[in-house]
Design an enzyme around this catalytic site. Structure first.
Site, PDB file in Angstrom:
ATOM      1  N   ILE A  82      49.615  45.451 107.831  1.00 19.76           N
ATOM      2  CA  ILE A  82      50.399  46.019 106.720  1.00 19.76           C
ATOM      3  C   ILE A  82      49.478  46.790 105.774  1.00 19.76           C
ATOM      4  O   ILE A  82      49.782  47.914 105.352  1.00 19.76           O
ATOM      5  CB  ILE A  82      51.148  44.914 105.953  1.00 19.76           C
ATOM      6  CG1 ILE A  82      52.225  44.269 106.836  1.00 19.76           C
ATOM      7  CG2 ILE A  82      51.773  45.473 104.669  1.00 19.76           C
ATOM      8  CD1 ILE A  82      53.354  45.179 107.238  1.00 19.76           C
ATOM      9  N   ILE A 116      48.506  50.095 107.427  1.00 15.62           N
ATOM     10  CA  ILE A 116      49.562  51.105 107.425  1.00 15.62           C
ATOM     11  C   ILE A 116      49.763  51.676 106.022  1.00 15.62           C
ATOM     12  O   ILE A 116      49.891  52.891 105.848  1.00 15.62           O
ATOM     13  CB  ILE A 116      50.886  50.502 107.931  1.00 15.62           C
ATOM     14  CG1 ILE A 116      50.762  50.083 109.397  1.00 15.62           C
ATOM     15  CG2 ILE A 116      52.039  51.496 107.763  1.00 15.62           C
ATOM     16  CD1 ILE A 116      51.930  49.244 109.897  1.00 15.62           C
ATOM     17  N   GLU A 117      49.782  50.812 105.028  1.00 15.39           N
ATOM     18  CA  GLU A 117      50.139  51.246 103.679  1.00 15.39           C
ATOM     19  C   GLU A 117      49.064  52.115 103.021  1.00 15.39           C
ATOM     20  O   GLU A 117      49.378  53.176 102.487  1.00 15.39           O
ATOM     21  CB  GLU A 117      50.422  50.022 102.797  1.00 15.39           C
ATOM     22  CG  GLU A 117      51.687  49.270 103.168  1.00 15.39           C
ATOM     23  CD  GLU A 117      52.954  50.083 102.917  1.00 15.39           C
ATOM     24  OE1 GLU A 117      52.885  51.112 102.218  1.00 15.39           O
ATOM     25  OE2 GLU A 117      54.010  49.688 103.442  1.00 15.39           O
ATOM     26  N   THR A 118      47.820  51.660 103.038  1.00 19.32           N
ATOM     27  CA  THR A 118      46.780  52.387 102.282  1.00 19.32           C
ATOM     28  C   THR A 118      45.449  52.480 103.008  1.00 19.32           C
ATOM     29  O   THR A 118      44.428  52.761 102.383  1.00 19.32           O
ATOM     30  CB  THR A 118      46.531  51.700 100.919  1.00 19.32           C
ATOM     31  OG1 THR A 118      46.101  50.343 101.145  1.00 19.32           O
ATOM     32  CG2 THR A 118      47.781  51.704 100.046  1.00 19.32           C
ATOM     33  N   TYR A 145      58.479  51.425 111.454  1.00 21.61           N
ATOM     34  CA  TYR A 145      57.440  50.794 110.633  1.00 21.61           C
ATOM     35  C   TYR A 145      57.167  49.372 111.125  1.00 21.61           C
ATOM     36  O   TYR A 145      56.012  48.976 111.317  1.00 21.61           O
ATOM     37  CB  TYR A 145      57.888  50.775 109.172  1.00 21.61           C
ATOM     38  CG  TYR A 145      56.898  50.126 108.232  1.00 21.61           C
ATOM     39  CD1 TYR A 145      55.989  50.891 107.514  1.00 21.61           C
ATOM     40  CD2 TYR A 145      56.863  48.746 108.057  1.00 21.61           C
ATOM     41  CE1 TYR A 145      55.079  50.300 106.649  1.00 21.61           C
ATOM     42  CE2 TYR A 145      55.954  48.149 107.208  1.00 21.61           C
ATOM     43  CZ  TYR A 145      55.066  48.923 106.495  1.00 21.61           C
ATOM     44  OH  TYR A 145      54.153  48.328 105.647  1.00 21.61           O
TER      45      TYR A 145
END
Length: 331
Positions: free
Chosen positions: A120, A123-125, A311
């Protein structure tokens, strides 16, 4: 009211009024009054803060948003290729090694696998490296007081943002995030920051911007609060007939009916899946042919973080590859 406070209030209000179109001025002023009445904010302080926020371009911005043509969703194979890369897998293994004890502690407390938390964050940052450079107060204010179709949602997030800033002693004008107002390592929206973020490094504050420990604990807590099933399965590929394909959704699909029910409808459910297990079916459109998957409860929980099935599947597949590489380097 003391005279010097009254002078500051009138001065701030005058500056504030000159910076905004009449429509935005009234909407913003109403919002400020609400924050003062319901949450005991200082009106002079809020007027001073909002006088430094550029909302004038909001009208043009919202016209562009409302006229933007509807684009065809990105195919699953292209979407996956953006995130499941050798570099992101390597960075994930490095992050895991650098935060091993914290990840172990989060897994033990919340029963969310370490590799899912790492995926996670990847993927996010990209593990905290790309948190966004948009001033969050300005972002949320423009979306709240312009013509955006979800302005009610963003106005609520603006309220949560100011409360979050006050609760964590953060300067609202200095906070930056995504173009839609997401914040920190895990790109929490402000309401999620308030309700799910935790102080996992025990320093007395919740910091999702610079504390990897708080980010790790907060993501695990988020999934736990959304009823994560301890170390449960995510998904399996399945072949569906044209008739059965109608049960497969491109958008979020919550497991509601049991394996026993689907077997009664002639779905080829693997024998090791218990009759009582609730299942759903999704399709992931590619350039030439869609993939079809049988999904379990934890896959649905992943879509609570982001409602896109692509996602959630990316998180599942990236986490698997990161874990494989991590185990190879940590025999």
């Amino acid at each position: 009211m003391p005279i010097f406070v009254l002078i500051i209030l009138l001065f701030s209000q005058s500056i504030f009024a000159k910076t905004l179109p009449a429509t935005n001025f009234q909407a913003t002023h109403n919002f400020i009054n609400k924050m003062v009445k319901e949450h005991q904010f200082s009106k002079p302080e809020l007027l001073a803060i909002f006088s430094k926020v550029n909302l004038i371009v909001a009208e043009k911005t919202q016209k562009i948003v409302t006229k933007k043509p509807k684009l065809k969703p990105m195919s699953w194979d292209k979407y996956r290729s953006l995130f499941i890369t050798d570099t992101r897998i390597k960075n994930g293994v490095d992050f895991w090694n650098n935060n091993l004890e914290t990840l172990k502690r989060a897994e033990k407390k919340y029963n969310v696998p370490q590799e899912i938390i790492v995926a996670i964050l990847g993927i996010e940052t990209n593990y905290g490296h790309n948190q966004g450079q948009h001033p969050t107060l300005e972002t949320l204010a423009r979306l709240s007081f312009g013509k955006h179709r979800r302005k009610k949602f963003y106005k609520k997030e603006l309220e949560e943002f100011l409360l979050m800033s006050r609760e964590n002693d953060l300067a609202p004008l200095l906070i930056k995030g995504s173009y839609a107002g997401a914040l920190g390592y895990g790109q929490f929206i402000s309401s999620s920051y308030r309700y799910y973020a935790v102080d996992f490094d025990f320093d007395g504050k919740v910091d999702l911007f610079s504390s990897s420990a708080d980010a790790i604990g907060s993501i695990a807590n988020y999934f736990d609060k959304h009823q994560w099933h301890d170390f449960g399965a995510y998904a399996r590929p399945i072949t569906l007939t044209n008739t059965q394909l109608k049960q497969a959704k491109s958008s979020t699909n919550k497991p509601k009916k049991t394996a026993k029910y689907w077997r009664s409808k002639d779905f080829n459910i693997d024998h090791d899946i218990d009759n009582k297990t609730k299942l759903a079916f999704i399709k992931l459109p590619q350039e030439h042919k869609s993939e079809t998957w049988l999904t379990f409860w934890n896959f649905y929980v992943l879509t609570r973080y982001n409602h896109d099935n692509r996602y959630a599947m990316t998180a599942v597949q990236l986490s698997s590859k990161i874990k494989q590489q991590f185990n190879q380097t940590n025999p």
